[in-house]
Design a protein around this motif. Structure first.
Motif, PDB file in Angstrom:
ATOM      1  N   LEU A  39     -43.484  18.803 -24.292  1.00  0.00           N
ATOM      2  CA  LEU A  39     -44.402  19.383 -25.271  1.00  0.00           C
ATOM      3  C   LEU A  39     -45.005  18.296 -26.161  1.00  0.00           C
ATOM      4  O   LEU A  39     -46.211  18.304 -26.436  1.00  0.00           O
ATOM      5  CB  LEU A  39     -43.666  20.427 -26.113  1.00  0.00           C
ATOM      6  N   LYS A  40     -44.175  17.363 -26.605  1.00  0.00           N
ATOM      7  CA  LYS A  40     -44.694  16.256 -27.420  1.00  0.00           C
ATOM      8  C   LYS A  40     -45.761  15.471 -26.667  1.00  0.00           C
ATOM      9  O   LYS A  40     -46.835  15.169 -27.204  1.00  0.00           O
ATOM     10  CB  LYS A  40     -43.551  15.314 -27.821  1.00  0.00           C
ATOM     11  N   ASP A  41     -45.451  15.117 -25.425  1.00  0.00           N
ATOM     12  CA  ASP A  41     -46.386  14.317 -24.625  1.00  0.00           C
ATOM     13  C   ASP A  41     -47.691  15.064 -24.381  1.00  0.00           C
ATOM     14  O   ASP A  41     -48.783  14.497 -24.475  1.00  0.00           O
ATOM     15  CB  ASP A  41     -45.746  13.932 -23.290  1.00  0.00           C
ATOM     16  N   ALA A  42     -47.591  16.352 -24.071  1.00  0.00           N
ATOM     17  CA  ALA A  42     -48.788  17.146 -23.821  1.00  0.00           C
ATOM     18  C   ALA A  42     -49.627  17.276 -25.081  1.00  0.00           C
ATOM     19  O   ALA A  42     -50.867  17.217 -25.032  1.00  0.00           O
ATOM     20  CB  ALA A  42     -48.397  18.531 -23.300  1.00  0.00           C
ATOM     21  N   GLU A  92     -41.852  17.899 -35.331  1.00  0.00           N
ATOM     22  CA  GLU A  92     -42.022  19.246 -35.864  1.00  0.00           C
ATOM     23  C   GLU A  92     -42.851  20.122 -34.911  1.00  0.00           C
ATOM     24  O   GLU A  92     -42.582  21.314 -34.763  1.00  0.00           O
ATOM     25  CB  GLU A  92     -42.686  19.185 -37.248  1.00  0.00           C
ATOM     26  N   PHE A  93     -43.854  19.525 -34.283  1.00  0.00           N
ATOM     27  CA  PHE A  93     -44.678  20.252 -33.317  1.00  0.00           C
ATOM     28  C   PHE A  93     -43.818  20.795 -32.177  1.00  0.00           C
ATOM     29  O   PHE A  93     -44.066  21.899 -31.679  1.00  0.00           O
ATOM     30  CB  PHE A  93     -45.749  19.306 -32.768  1.00  0.00           C
ATOM     31  N   SER A  94     -42.802  20.043 -31.789  1.00  0.00           N
ATOM     32  CA  SER A  94     -41.973  20.444 -30.649  1.00  0.00           C
ATOM     33  C   SER A  94     -40.886  21.442 -31.024  1.00  0.00           C
ATOM     34  O   SER A  94     -40.211  21.981 -30.141  1.00  0.00           O
ATOM     35  CB  SER A  94     -41.319  19.209 -30.016  1.00  0.00           C
ATOM     36  N   GLU A  95     -40.712  21.699 -32.329  1.00  0.00           N
ATOM     37  CA  GLU A  95     -39.663  22.617 -32.772  1.00  0.00           C
ATOM     38  C   GLU A  95     -40.266  23.988 -33.069  1.00  0.00           C
ATOM     39  O   GLU A  95     -41.169  24.114 -33.895  1.00  0.00           O
ATOM     40  CB  GLU A  95     -38.954  22.055 -34.007  1.00  0.00           C
ATOM     41  N   GLU A  96     -39.775  24.982 -32.421  1.00  0.00           N
ATOM     42  CA  GLU A  96     -40.331  26.328 -32.546  1.00  0.00           C
ATOM     43  C   GLU A  96     -40.282  26.805 -33.991  1.00  0.00           C
ATOM     44  O   GLU A  96     -39.266  26.681 -34.676  1.00  0.00           O
ATOM     45  CB  GLU A  96     -39.559  27.298 -31.646  1.00  0.00           C
ATOM     46  N   GLY A  97     -41.402  27.335 -34.459  1.00  0.00           N
ATOM     47  CA  GLY A  97     -41.464  27.910 -35.801  1.00  0.00           C
ATOM     48  C   GLY A  97     -41.845  26.948 -36.899  1.00  0.00           C
ATOM     49  O   GLY A  97     -42.168  27.381 -38.007  1.00  0.00           O
ATOM     50  N   ARG A  98     -41.833  25.653 -36.634  1.00  0.00           N
ATOM     51  CA  ARG A  98     -42.155  24.696 -37.705  1.00  0.00           C
ATOM     52  C   ARG A  98     -43.670  24.612 -37.880  1.00  0.00           C
ATOM     53  O   ARG A  98     -44.434  24.614 -36.916  1.00  0.00           O
ATOM     54  CB  ARG A  98     -41.579  23.323 -37.401  1.00  0.00           C
ATOM     55  N   THR A  99     -44.073  24.490 -39.142  1.00  0.00           N
ATOM     56  CA  THR A  99     -45.500  24.422 -39.476  1.00  0.00           C
ATOM     57  C   THR A  99     -45.887  23.107 -40.147  1.00  0.00           C
ATOM     58  O   THR A  99     -47.055  22.923 -40.493  1.00  0.00           O
ATOM     59  CB  THR A  99     -45.885  25.573 -40.419  1.00  0.00           C
ATOM     60  N   ASP A 100     -44.919  22.199 -40.346  1.00  0.00           N
ATOM     61  CA  ASP A 100     -45.200  20.966 -41.101  1.00  0.00           C
ATOM     62  C   ASP A 100     -45.584  19.810 -40.178  1.00  0.00           C
ATOM     63  O   ASP A 100     -44.948  18.755 -40.159  1.00  0.00           O
ATOM     64  CB  ASP A 100     -44.029  20.585 -42.010  1.00  0.00           C
TER      65      ASP A 100
END
Length: 272
Positions: A39-42, A92-100
């Motif tokens: 997910l991070k790479d994409a 944070e992008f790769s962690e579900e639910g995080r908005t920061d």
């Protein structure tokens, strides 16, 4: 959307940051969170490719410095350089639910930051410079002027890293003449946005950043009337030969003297 030739740089920065954020939200939904690395790479690649294609089409004569791209030395001879971080806060992008997490798009022109935008896609808002009010925040509720709120007397909330809170900030908090709360937040853009939105009062960082990590947030912060400098009080400068820009302080001007003095008092604990 306005014709390309009529779109000013403030509008373009905001449009591109917000649109890249939509790209990232789509990637997040499509790829899912089962494989964080994938997910991070994409996200990094997808947002970078989108921004590079748009800038090539809409500002073909300008140079670009992107975290995910090759550093082309032509930018050092250019009068206009877009400094972008396609995805600030990959963790944070790769962690579900995080908005920061954020997207940064800034324009450096003839020695200064001329425009900037910080999109917070998962929060549904974009903070950006403007040719009207100097800084604004745009969301589904519309658009309003953005001014850094004054701190509450005797209290200071400082944004710090979720995973690596700097020891010197913790020590500084102990000696400041204020009740200090350290507030963990993800990306640099999200931290500086939190200062400008009044969720915290200051962001202090030392220990390694690059121009793309803070150019867009600094542009918006300065336009909103915030203090934004190196942690020794020196001005932030961009489009350097080495894009390393390791430290930053963003806060209300009223807080700056106290925070800068506190940093000086614990300078022996600073990295490097």
């Amino acid at each position: 959307m306005a014709p390309l030739a009529e779109t000013d740089d403030h509008v373009l920065a905001a449009e591109l940051a917000a649109a890249a954020g939509e790209v990232l939200l789509g990637i997040r939904a499509r790829v899912g969170h089962a494989d964080g690395r994938a997910l991070k790479d994409a996200g990094d690649q997808g947002s970078h490719e989108f921004l590079m294609a748009e800038l090539a089409a809409r500002r073909p004569d300008d140079a670009v410095l992107s975290e995910e791209g090759k550093d082309d030395p032509v930018r050092l001879e250019s009068e206009r350089v877009w400094i972008v971080d396609p995805l600030d806060g990959t963790r944070e992008f790769s962690e579900e639910g995080r908005t920061d997490w954020a997207v940064h798009v800034a324009l450096w022109e003839r020695g200064r930051l001329a425009a900037g935008a910080v999109a917070l896609p998962a929060q549904g808002r974009t903070l950006h410079t403007s040719s009207g009010p100097p800084a604004v925040v745009t969301s589904g509720d519309g658009r309003r002027p953005l001014e850094v709120p004054a701190p509450e007397p005797g209290r200071l909330r400082i944004a710090v890293s979720r995973t690596r809170p700097p020891q010197f900030v913790q020590k500084m908090a102990e000696i400041l003449d204020a009740e200090v709360e350290l507030v963990p937040i993800g990306s640099a853009g999200a931290k500086i946005a939190a200062v400008l939105l009044g969720d915290v009062d200051a962001y202090v960082h030392a220990g390694g950043q690059y121009e793309w990590d803070n150019a867009a947030p600094a542009a918006v912060a300065l336009a909103a009337g915030a203090h934004a400098s190196r942690i020794d009080g020196a001005p932030l400068t961009y489009n350097g030969k080495d894009p390393l820009l390791p430290d930053i302080l963003v806060c209300h001007p009223l807080s700056a003297p106290m925070v800068l003095a506190g940093i000086r008092d614990v300078a022996h604990d600073l990295p490097g």
